[in-house]
Enzyme design. Structure first.
Site, PDB file in Angstrom:
ATOM      1  N   SER A 140       0.834  -1.344   0.028  1.00 51.52           N
ATOM      2  CA  SER A 140      -0.065   0.489   0.277  1.00 51.52           C
ATOM      3  C   SER A 140       0.864   1.373  -0.226  1.00 51.52           C
ATOM      4  O   SER A 140       2.587   1.264   0.148  1.00 51.52           O
ATOM      5  CB  SER A 140      -0.597  -0.182   0.979  1.00 51.52           C
ATOM      6  OG  SER A 140      -1.337   1.685   1.360  1.00 51.52           O
ATOM      7  N   TYR A 153      -1.672  -1.065  10.187  1.00 45.32           N
ATOM      8  CA  TYR A 153      -1.710  -1.803   8.959  1.00 45.32           C
ATOM      9  C   TYR A 153      -0.418  -0.719   8.481  1.00 45.32           C
ATOM     10  O   TYR A 153      -0.004  -2.465   7.573  1.00 45.32           O
ATOM     11  CB  TYR A 153      -2.666  -0.934   8.276  1.00 45.32           C
ATOM     12  CG  TYR A 153      -2.987  -1.294   6.628  1.00 45.32           C
ATOM     13  CD1 TYR A 153      -4.034  -2.263   6.854  1.00 45.32           C
ATOM     14  CD2 TYR A 153      -2.847   0.227   6.113  1.00 45.32           C
ATOM     15  CE1 TYR A 153      -4.525  -2.453   5.195  1.00 45.32           C
ATOM     16  CE2 TYR A 153      -3.107  -0.213   4.638  1.00 45.32           C
ATOM     17  CZ  TYR A 153      -3.828  -1.122   4.281  1.00 45.32           C
ATOM     18  OH  TYR A 153      -3.674  -1.494   3.112  1.00 45.32           O
TER      19      TYR A 153
END
Ligand SMILES: NC(=O)c1ccc[n+]([C@@H]2O[C@H](COP(=O)([O-])OP(=O)(O)OC[C@H]3O[C@@H](n4cnc5c(N)ncnc54)[C@H](OP(=O)(O)O)[C@@H]3O)[C@@H](O)[C@H]2O)c1
Length: 286
Positions: A140, A153
């Site tokens: 990401s 995350y």
């Protein structure tokens, strides 16, 4: 290049994984989709088979990494050795860091990072021996600069990126490759859409199809890392921004505030608080 290859794809039951699976099947790969939702996997396999492709699903919870050797044994018994592993399954929980429970820390790191590493550890010896293989990690933008209120995350995705970077160098003299993809916000489906809070305009968004196309491109052209945004120009601007963040983290913080990233994640926490009955993908099970 992908025709007849066995591709193990995690997180195939919904979101971006579904689109990646369909794209791989169009390229005539044999897709083995893994996720917890039996229903989601069955629906995916039906769609692929109706279009003339090959796919099978194995319902499995990736969060216990000690059981993943049983998963690989099942895949090998059902379809044969894994030629390509795509670590796409992901879990995102928004919190101020001090508000996470220990179980939440463990859950995010298990699914996003440790399961990916363990699956790779299990399939790599066979790939090296067969002198062919590719690992694709879906990280990401959060791997490149920490996202406030989404710190665990971010840590998991940065870990995925750096682990892949190190192992790619170790594998230099083999025929096994590793690619890491860093998508920004993805529209149409997936974990951003599921929060019900849109991405800030300045951040730009891409599509699940763009991520799927990048997966194919990464495998075909052995790309080490791909940053994905709306188009090539936005992706280059994003990369320049990350270079600036490396140079000066505080300047990066200011850029992130100007884009609205901390505000977005705070809104997501607030949105969840106000609609506690809204679906919480991380806990969805059949
Ligand atoms: N959407 C975005 O804007 C965006 C941006 C950048 C990167 N990404 C990354 O792209 C990947 C796909 O994201 P997405 O948006 O498609 O997410 P999503 O819609 O929430 O889908 C997540 C997938 O992971 C699976 N999964 C979650 N926990 C699991 C577990 N314990 N065991 C097995 N499977 C599990 C889910 O299946 P089950 O629930 O059926 O288990 C589902 O198939 C993720 O790695 C994410 O971090 C997404």
């Amino acid at each position: 290049m992908l025709a007849g290859k066995v591709v193990l794809l995690t997180g195939a039951s919904r979101g971006i994984g579904r689109v990646i699976a369909q794209k791989l099947a169009e390229e005539q790969a044999i897709v083995v989709g893994v996720a917890r939702s039996q229903h989601g996997l069955e629906a995916l396999c039906q769609t692929i088979q109706d279009a003339g492709g090959k796919a099978t699903g194995i319902a499995w919870d990736l969060s216990d990494i000690h059981l993943l050797s049983d998963l690989i044994a099942q895949v090998e018994a059902q379809v044969g050795a894994v030629d390509i592993l795509i670590n796409n399954a992901g879990l995102e929980i928004y919190r101020a860091f001090q508000d996470y429970s220990a179980a939440e820390l463990q859950a995010v790191l298990n699914v996003n990072l440790l399961a990916a590493m363990e699956l790779a550890r299990l399939v790599l010896p066979g790939m090296i021996q067969r002198q062919s293989g590719h690992l694709v990690n879906i990280a990401s933008n959060a791997a490149k600069k920490g996202h406030p209120f989404d710190s665990v995350y971010s840590a998991s995705k940065a870990g995925l990126l750096m682990w892949g970077d190190a192992v790619r160098q170790e594998l230099r003299h083999t025929d096994v490759a590793i690619s890491t993809l860093c998508p920004g916000y993805v529209e149409q489906c997936g974990m951003l859409v599921d929060t019900g809070v849109p991405a800030p305009q300045l951040a730009g968004t891409s599509t699940p199809e763009a991520v799927a196309a990048a997966v194919i491109h990464a495998i075909q052209y052995n790309q080490a890392e791909i940053v994905i945004n709306k188009d090539v120009v936005s992706a280059h601007i994003t990369k320049l921004m990350f270079a600036l963040c490396q140079f000066s983290p505080r300047l990066g913080d200011a850029i992130y505030r100007a884009i609205g990233i901390p505000q977005l994640n705070q809104r997501r926490i607030e949105h969840r608080r106000q609609s506690p009955r809204s679906p919480q993908p991380e806990f969805v099970k059949d």
